[in-house]
Design a protein around this motif. Structure first.
Motif, PDB file in Angstrom:
ATOM      1  N   GLN A 185      29.862  51.647  40.497  1.00  7.16           N
ATOM      2  CA  GLN A 185      31.115  51.378  41.178  1.00  7.16           C
ATOM      3  C   GLN A 185      32.004  52.621  41.226  1.00  7.16           C
ATOM      4  OE1 GLN A 185      34.358  49.594  39.352  1.00  7.16           O
ATOM      5  NE2 GLN A 185      34.487  47.897  40.789  1.00  7.16           N
ATOM      6  N   HIS A 218      35.407  52.229  42.444  1.00 10.22           N
ATOM      7  CA  HIS A 218      36.784  51.782  42.685  1.00 10.22           C
ATOM      8  C   HIS A 218      37.664  52.255  41.536  1.00 10.22           C
ATOM      9  CE1 HIS A 218      34.301  49.178  45.033  1.00 10.22           C
ATOM     10  NE2 HIS A 218      33.830  48.627  43.949  1.00 10.22           N
ATOM     11  N   PHE A 236      41.785  47.394  35.946  1.00  9.49           N
ATOM     12  CA  PHE A 236      40.637  46.497  35.846  1.00  9.49           C
ATOM     13  C   PHE A 236      39.483  46.916  36.757  1.00  9.49           C
ATOM     14  CE2 PHE A 236      43.437  43.226  33.838  1.00  9.49           C
ATOM     15  CZ  PHE A 236      42.655  43.050  32.706  1.00  9.49           C
ATOM     16  N   ALA A 237      39.702  47.888  37.660  1.00  6.62           N
ATOM     17  CA  ALA A 237      38.593  48.373  38.487  1.00  6.62           C
ATOM     18  C   ALA A 237      37.649  49.217  37.648  1.00  6.62           C
ATOM     19  CB  ALA A 237      39.129  49.176  39.666  1.00  6.62           C
ATOM     20  N   LEU A 255      43.226  39.207  28.179  1.00  3.11           N
ATOM     21  CA  LEU A 255      42.349  38.235  28.859  1.00  3.11           C
ATOM     22  C   LEU A 255      42.155  36.995  27.992  1.00  3.11           C
ATOM     23  CD1 LEU A 255      39.579  40.504  30.453  1.00  3.11           C
ATOM     24  CD2 LEU A 255      41.514  39.390  31.592  1.00  3.11           C
ATOM     25  N   ARG A 277      41.927  26.821  36.096  1.00  2.00           N
ATOM     26  CA  ARG A 277      40.476  26.769  35.833  1.00  2.00           C
ATOM     27  C   ARG A 277      39.917  25.354  35.970  1.00  2.00           C
ATOM     28  NH1 ARG A 277      39.849  31.266  30.977  1.00  2.00           N
ATOM     29  NH2 ARG A 277      40.100  33.058  32.374  1.00  2.00           N
ATOM     30  N   GLY A 322      34.825  39.401  32.197  1.00  2.00           N
ATOM     31  CA  GLY A 322      35.811  39.770  31.171  1.00  2.00           C
ATOM     32  C   GLY A 322      35.296  39.401  29.788  1.00  2.00           C
ATOM     33  N   LEU A 337      28.429  38.589  33.861  1.00  2.61           N
ATOM     34  CA  LEU A 337      28.238  39.972  34.313  1.00  2.61           C
ATOM     35  C   LEU A 337      29.573  40.691  34.469  1.00  2.61           C
ATOM     36  CD1 LEU A 337      25.867  41.246  36.976  1.00  2.61           C
ATOM     37  CD2 LEU A 337      28.291  41.463  37.497  1.00  2.61           C
ATOM     38  N   ASP A 338      29.630  41.925  34.003  1.00  4.56           N
ATOM     39  CA  ASP A 338      30.853  42.705  34.172  1.00  4.56           C
ATOM     40  C   ASP A 338      30.491  44.182  34.328  1.00  4.56           C
ATOM     41  OD1 ASP A 338      34.024  41.884  33.564  1.00  4.56           O
ATOM     42  OD2 ASP A 338      33.586  44.032  33.420  1.00  4.56           O
ATOM     43  N   SER A 348      32.271  46.593  33.119  1.00  2.00           N
ATOM     44  CA  SER A 348      32.751  47.373  31.980  1.00  2.00           C
ATOM     45  C   SER A 348      31.903  47.131  30.731  1.00  2.00           C
ATOM     46  CB  SER A 348      34.216  46.988  31.709  1.00  2.00           C
ATOM     47  OG  SER A 348      34.523  47.124  30.351  1.00  2.00           O
ATOM     48  N   THR A 375      33.935  45.650  27.866  1.00  2.00           N
ATOM     49  CA  THR A 375      34.226  44.234  28.074  1.00  2.00           C
ATOM     50  C   THR A 375      32.995  43.390  27.727  1.00  2.00           C
ATOM     51  OG1 THR A 375      35.796  44.804  29.775  1.00  2.00           O
ATOM     52  CG2 THR A 375      34.964  42.593  29.854  1.00  2.00           C
ATOM     53  N   ASP A 392      27.491  45.480  38.748  1.00  2.00           N
ATOM     54  CA  ASP A 392      28.540  45.614  39.756  1.00  2.00           C
ATOM     55  C   ASP A 392      28.434  44.428  40.712  1.00  2.00           C
ATOM     56  OD1 ASP A 392      30.216  46.321  41.820  1.00  2.00           O
ATOM     57  OD2 ASP A 392      29.485  48.382  41.982  1.00  2.00           O
ATOM     58  N   GLU A 438      36.536  35.122  39.032  1.00  2.81           N
ATOM     59  CA  GLU A 438      37.970  34.908  38.782  1.00  2.81           C
ATOM     60  C   GLU A 438      38.713  36.219  38.613  1.00  2.81           C
ATOM     61  OE1 GLU A 438      38.862  32.280  35.520  1.00  2.81           O
ATOM     62  OE2 GLU A 438      40.945  32.942  35.429  1.00  2.81           O
ATOM     63  N   VAL A 450      38.842  39.060  40.150  1.00  2.00           N
ATOM     64  CA  VAL A 450      38.045  40.279  40.216  1.00  2.00           C
ATOM     65  C   VAL A 450      38.199  40.931  41.596  1.00  2.00           C
ATOM     66  CG1 VAL A 450      35.699  41.222  40.093  1.00  2.00           C
ATOM     67  CG2 VAL A 450      36.377  39.351  38.560  1.00  2.00           C
ATOM     68  N   HIS A 484      40.617  43.674  42.601  1.00  2.00           N
ATOM     69  CA  HIS A 484      40.456  45.033  42.070  1.00  2.00           C
ATOM     70  C   HIS A 484      39.430  45.860  42.853  1.00  2.00           C
ATOM     71  CE1 HIS A 484      42.916  43.756  38.754  1.00  2.00           C
ATOM     72  NE2 HIS A 484      42.116  42.731  38.550  1.00  2.00           N
TER      73      HIS A 484
HETATM   74  C1  LIG Z   1      41.360  40.619  35.464  1.00  2.00           C
HETATM   75  S1  LIG Z   1      39.781  40.748  34.727  1.00  2.00           S
HETATM   76  C2  LIG Z   1      39.225  39.058  34.882  1.00  2.00           C
HETATM   77  C3  LIG Z   1      38.147  38.728  33.898  1.00  2.00           C
HETATM   78  C4  LIG Z   1      37.704  37.251  33.910  1.00  2.00           C
HETATM   79  N1  LIG Z   1      37.112  36.897  35.166  1.00  2.00           N
HETATM   80  C5  LIG Z   1      38.875  36.342  33.585  1.00  2.00           C
HETATM   81  O1  LIG Z   1      39.384  35.694  34.499  1.00  2.00           O
HETATM   82  O2  LIG Z   1      39.277  36.291  32.410  1.00  2.00           O
HETATM   83  C6  LIG Z   1      38.801  41.587  35.915  1.00  2.00           C
HETATM   84  C7  LIG Z   1      37.379  41.855  35.416  1.00  2.00           C
HETATM   85  O3  LIG Z   1      36.585  42.300  36.511  1.00  2.00           O
HETATM   86  C8  LIG Z   1      35.738  43.327  36.061  1.00  2.00           C
HETATM   87  N2  LIG Z   1      35.314  44.118  37.225  1.00  2.00           N
HETATM   88  C9  LIG Z   1      36.068  44.955  37.999  1.00  2.00           C
HETATM   89  N3  LIG Z   1      35.314  45.482  38.977  1.00  2.00           N
HETATM   90  C10 LIG Z   1      34.045  44.960  38.836  1.00  2.00           C
HETATM   91  C11 LIG Z   1      32.829  45.117  39.538  1.00  2.00           C
HETATM   92  N4  LIG Z   1      32.742  45.909  40.614  1.00  2.00           N
HETATM   93  N5  LIG Z   1      31.744  44.461  39.107  1.00  2.00           N
HETATM   94  C12 LIG Z   1      31.812  43.648  38.012  1.00  2.00           C
HETATM   95  N6  LIG Z   1      32.950  43.449  37.306  1.00  2.00           N
HETATM   96  C13 LIG Z   1      34.054  44.087  37.717  1.00  2.00           C
HETATM   97  C14 LIG Z   1      36.600  44.097  35.081  1.00  2.00           C
HETATM   98  O4  LIG Z   1      35.824  44.922  34.239  1.00  2.00           O
HETATM   99  C15 LIG Z   1      37.300  42.957  34.360  1.00  2.00           C
HETATM  100  O5  LIG Z   1      36.560  42.495  33.259  1.00  2.00           O
END
Ligand SMILES: C[S@@+](CC[C@H](N)C(=O)[O-])C[C@H]1O[C@@H](n2cnc3c(N)ncnc32)[C@H](O)[C@@H]1O
Length: 274
Positions: free
Chosen positions: A5, A7, A12-13, A30, A43, A64, A85-86, A88, A91, A110, A127, A129, A132
């Motif tokens: 990625q 971004h 959070f990107a 989180l 939720r 997350g 899947l994330d 980070s 995370t 990603d 959720e 995501v 970002h």
């Molecule tokens: C605001 S957090 C939300 C986490 C979780 N979904 C929640 O609601 O508690 C945004 C999450 O999206 C992940 N993220 C951002 N870009 C991403 C990507 N391209 N692929 C996978 N995860 C991604 C971040 O690492 C982060 O953990």
């Protein structure tokens, strides 16, 4: 496969690019959000829209800390599985540390280039995501690709320009909201309301879209979800106009003590069938 990625617009990107103490703060944030009654209400609506069932294989895309993935794992049971899947690594590590033995598979990846075969899951939860991402529709197309025909996709996201306050000095709340609107990128200001259209664009049917306006009646409750009301964030977090942070928090405290503080923010839940 290593995620690729690029971004870089929001913390959070690319969580891993942040200083360690900020990563710890974000992961704790989180978790606190997961316990907040208003997020739980959102939720529950999303859960009903996704319709998880025993034996299913689900994807929590951008998981997350993995709270939702573990909740979904309880629904799909021992014959099912949730891929959490994330992007980070820190995370995913934190999510793995909280593993409770339920059928969750934690993975780096990603959402815009999923390392999953076509038609390989029964449903996707994503959720807060897409706001970002530079290419949110690429992610939605990926969710549609990996979901079997008849499976459900559920997206949850924020409309940051729905944020409003009451009970605070008008000059301060106006300055703060104007500043926030300039700081947030367009995808963060209006992602929630666009979710239904994005699912339609990916060819989904049986669409549902529910705006959920979250209510925060105290500064403490608001601080869990609204970064600009969170006094624990460092002064250089980019949430406050120059020179206004101190007077902003003094006013938030005054309004809280007087019982006058109020904030609202709309999150959207949108779902459809592949
Ligand atoms: C605001 S957090 C939300 C986490 C979780 N979904 C929640 O609601 O508690 C945004 C999450 O999206 C992940 N993220 C951002 N870009 C991403 C990507 N391209 N692929 C996978 N995860 C991604 C971040 O690492 C982060 O953990």
């Amino acid at each position: 496969m290593e995620p690729v990625q690029t971004h870089t617009h929001t913390p959070f990107a690319d969580v891993d690019a942040m200083p360690a103490e900020m990563i710890t703060l974000l992961i704790a944030a989180l978790e606190a959000m997961s316990r907040h009654p208003e997020i739980r209400r959102v939720r529950q609506i999303a859960h009903d829209a996704l319709r998880p069932a025993s034996g299913q294989r689900l994807l929590d895309a951008g998981c997350g800390g993995g709270d939702v993935a573990r909740g979904l794992a309880a629904e799909v049971g021992p014959d099912g599985c949730v891929v959490a899947l994330d992007f980070s690594a820190s995370t995913i590590e934190a999510a793995g540390r909280r593993h409770d033995g339920s059928p969750v598979e934690y993975r780096l990846g990603d959402v815009c280039a999923l390392d999953l075969p076509d038609d390989s899951v029964d449903g996707v939860w994503c959720e807060r995501v897409l706001q970002h991402l530079d290419r949110p529709d690429t992610a939605v197309a990926e969710f549609a690709r990996v979901t079997r025909p008849g499976g459900r996709i559920c997206l949850i996201d924020t409309d940051w320009d729905s944020l409003a306050f009451d009970g605070l000095r008008e000059d301060l709340s106006t300055a703060l909201l104007r500043f926030s609107r300039d700081q947030f990128r367009r995808g963060q200001l209006d992602m929630g309301r666009s979710l239904r259209r994005r699912l339609l664009g990916a060819g989904l049917t049986d669409l549902q879209a529910v705006p959920v306006t979250c209510f925060f009646g105290t500064p403490e409750s608001a601080a869990v979800v609204l970064p600009m009301v969170n006094p624990d964030l460092p002064a250089d977090a980019g949430m406050w106009p120059d020179g206004l942070r101190e007077s902003w928090f003094a006013e938030v405290d005054r309004a809280g003590a007087a019982g006058e503080f109020l904030a609202v923010l709309t999150l959207w839940v949108a779902a459809g069938t592949v």
